[in-house]
Design a protein around this motif. Structure first.
Motif, mmCIF file in Angstrom:
data_model
loop_
_atom_site.group_PDB
_atom_site.id
_atom_site.type_symbol
_atom_site.label_atom_id
_atom_site.label_comp_id
_atom_site.label_asym_id
_atom_site.label_seq_id
_atom_site.Cartn_x
_atom_site.Cartn_y
_atom_site.Cartn_z
ATOM 1 N N VAL A 111 0.844 -1.204 0.000
ATOM 2 C CA VAL A 111 0.000 0.000 0.000
ATOM 3 C C VAL A 111 0.878 1.251 0.000
ATOM 4 C CG1 VAL A 111 -1.638 1.340 1.393
ATOM 5 C CG2 VAL A 111 -2.003 -1.104 1.045
ATOM 6 N N GLY A 112 1.935 1.250 0.812
ATOM 7 C CA GLY A 112 2.850 2.390 0.852
ATOM 8 C C GLY A 112 3.539 2.627 -0.476
ATOM 9 N N HIS A 113 3.981 1.554 -1.133
ATOM 10 C CA HIS A 113 4.603 1.704 -2.446
ATOM 11 C C HIS A 113 3.605 2.246 -3.468
ATOM 12 C CE1 HIS A 113 8.193 -0.457 -1.151
ATOM 13 N NE2 HIS A 113 8.740 -0.107 -2.311
ATOM 14 N N ALA A 114 2.387 1.746 -3.443
ATOM 15 C CA ALA A 114 1.371 2.218 -4.400
ATOM 16 C C ALA A 114 1.083 3.701 -4.207
ATOM 17 C CB ALA A 114 0.096 1.403 -4.256
ATOM 18 N N ILE A 115 0.969 4.134 -2.968
ATOM 19 C CA ILE A 115 0.725 5.554 -2.687
ATOM 20 C C ILE A 115 1.920 6.397 -3.122
ATOM 21 C CG2 ILE A 115 0.401 7.243 -0.823
ATOM 22 C CD1 ILE A 115 -1.223 5.068 0.639
ATOM 23 N N GLY A 116 3.123 5.921 -2.833
ATOM 24 C CA GLY A 116 4.330 6.660 -3.207
ATOM 25 C C GLY A 116 4.484 6.805 -4.710
ATOM 26 N N TYR A 117 4.285 5.715 -5.441
ATOM 27 C CA TYR A 117 4.433 5.790 -6.896
ATOM 28 C C TYR A 117 3.323 6.621 -7.531
ATOM 29 C CZ TYR A 117 8.336 2.590 -7.035
ATOM 30 O OH TYR A 117 9.566 2.017 -6.874
ATOM 31 N N SER A 118 2.120 6.575 -6.975
ATOM 32 C CA SER A 118 1.058 7.432 -7.528
ATOM 33 C C SER A 118 1.349 8.900 -7.230
ATOM 34 C CB SER A 118 -0.314 7.014 -6.996
ATOM 35 O OG SER A 118 -0.359 7.138 -5.603
ATOM 36 N N ALA A 119 1.942 9.206 -6.083
ATOM 37 C CA ALA A 119 2.324 10.588 -5.784
ATOM 38 C C ALA A 119 3.415 11.062 -6.748
ATOM 39 C CB ALA A 119 2.812 10.699 -4.339
ATOM 40 N N LEU A 120 4.384 10.199 -7.024
ATOM 41 C CA LEU A 120 5.444 10.571 -7.967
ATOM 42 C C LEU A 120 4.910 10.726 -9.385
ATOM 43 C CD1 LEU A 120 8.328 8.269 -6.713
ATOM 44 C CD2 LEU A 120 8.212 10.757 -6.541
ATOM 45 N N ALA A 121 3.989 9.860 -9.776
ATOM 46 C CA ALA A 121 3.413 9.949 -11.120
ATOM 47 C C ALA A 121 2.586 11.215 -11.277
ATOM 48 C CB ALA A 121 2.554 8.720 -11.407
ATOM 49 N N SER A 122 1.821 11.567 -10.250
ATOM 50 C CA SER A 122 1.016 12.789 -10.348
ATOM 51 C C SER A 122 1.906 14.027 -10.375
ATOM 52 C CB SER A 122 0.008 12.866 -9.204
ATOM 53 O OG SER A 122 0.677 12.967 -7.970
ATOM 54 N N GLN A 123 3.000 14.015 -9.612
ATOM 55 C CA GLN A 123 3.935 15.143 -9.639
ATOM 56 C C GLN A 123 4.600 15.251 -11.002
ATOM 57 O OE1 GLN A 123 7.178 14.812 -6.898
ATOM 58 N NE2 GLN A 123 8.049 16.771 -7.460
ATOM 59 N N SER A 124 4.972 14.137 -11.581
ATOM 60 C CA SER A 124 5.593 14.132 -12.901
ATOM 61 C C SER A 124 4.618 14.639 -13.964
ATOM 62 C CB SER A 124 6.057 12.718 -13.249
ATOM 63 O OG SER A 124 6.571 12.666 -14.537
ATOM 64 N N PHE A 125 3.354 14.250 -13.839
ATOM 65 C CA PHE A 125 2.347 14.699 -14.794
ATOM 66 C C PHE A 125 2.136 16.206 -14.698
ATOM 67 C CE2 PHE A 125 -2.118 15.439 -16.031
ATOM 68 C CZ PHE A 125 -2.023 15.034 -17.349
ATOM 69 N N VAL A 126 2.130 16.745 -13.485
ATOM 70 C CA VAL A 126 1.961 18.186 -13.288
ATOM 71 C C VAL A 126 3.147 18.939 -13.892
ATOM 72 C CG1 VAL A 126 1.894 20.004 -11.535
ATOM 73 C CG2 VAL A 126 0.439 18.012 -11.300
ATOM 74 N N GLU A 127 4.365 18.403 -13.703
ATOM 75 C CA GLU A 127 5.550 19.055 -14.275
ATOM 76 C C GLU A 127 5.540 18.981 -15.789
ATOM 77 O OE1 GLU A 127 8.954 17.298 -12.486
ATOM 78 O OE2 GLU A 127 8.573 18.220 -10.529
ATOM 79 N N LEU A 128 4.941 17.946 -16.343
ATOM 80 C CA LEU A 128 4.858 17.810 -17.793
ATOM 81 C C LEU A 128 3.932 18.851 -18.399
ATOM 82 C CD1 LEU A 128 5.684 15.970 -20.189
ATOM 83 C CD2 LEU A 128 3.578 14.709 -19.785
ATOM 84 N N LEU A 129 2.924 19.252 -17.659
ATOM 85 C CA LEU A 129 1.963 20.240 -18.156
ATOM 86 C C LEU A 129 2.462 21.680 -18.044
ATOM 87 C CD1 LEU A 129 -1.371 18.745 -16.796
ATOM 88 C CD2 LEU A 129 -0.430 18.585 -19.097
ATOM 89 N N LYS A 130 3.541 21.897 -17.311
ATOM 90 C CA LYS A 130 4.039 23.267 -17.147
ATOM 91 C C LYS A 130 4.643 23.791 -18.424
ATOM 92 C CE LYS A 130 4.914 23.081 -12.240
ATOM 93 N NZ LYS A 130 5.905 23.150 -11.195
#
Length: 130
Positions: A111-130
């Motif tokens: 569960v911790g890994h899933a939350i961590g990777y989803s947080a990293l993926a969402s941050q990466s997606f936000v940086e991609l839209l900048k």
């Protein structure tokens, strides 16, 4: 039918290969003990394990105890003749006072890994839209 992205697209700019005049150069950035990725995954794992051990485990154990073993026709499966219905005690053996087992550890770590990777993926997606 393929649609070409305009050359001014932010996605196109981030995915395009940037060429430089110098071939084969490699510049090493400053070394650090921990990267942001490691800290994010470790923090999410620590949070999930702590929540599982101190918050959710007592509630889960209380519900499991209240439910009791499985029964058929008023008697337990083991007493009814199913010799494989007895719990494997070695899987649930633990030295933890609250009874946090290896199964709990693997589940809450996942569960911790899933939350961590989803947080990293969402941050990466936000940086991609900048």
């Amino acid at each position: 039918m393929q649609v070409a992205l305009p050359s001014t697209s932010k996605v196109h700019k981030s995915l395009s290969v940037k060429s430089s005049g110098r071939v084969g150069t490699y510049k090493r950035s400053g070394a650090s003990a921990f990267s942001d990725v490691q800290l994010t995954i470790s923090g999410c794992n620590a949070l999930a394990l702590a929540l599982g051990r101190f918050v959710f485990l007592p509630a889960i154990r209380a519900k499991t105890t209240a439910q009791g073993p499985g029964v058929q026709n008023g008697e337990s499966h083991f007493a009814a003749g199913d010799s494989r219905a007895e719990e494997a005690a070695s899987v649930f053996a633990t030295n933890d006072p609250a009874g946090f087992t290896i199964v709990d550890l693997l589940m809450w770590g996942s569960v911790g890994h899933a939350i961590g990777y989803s947080a990293l993926a969402s941050q990466s997606f936000v940086e991609l839209l900048k």
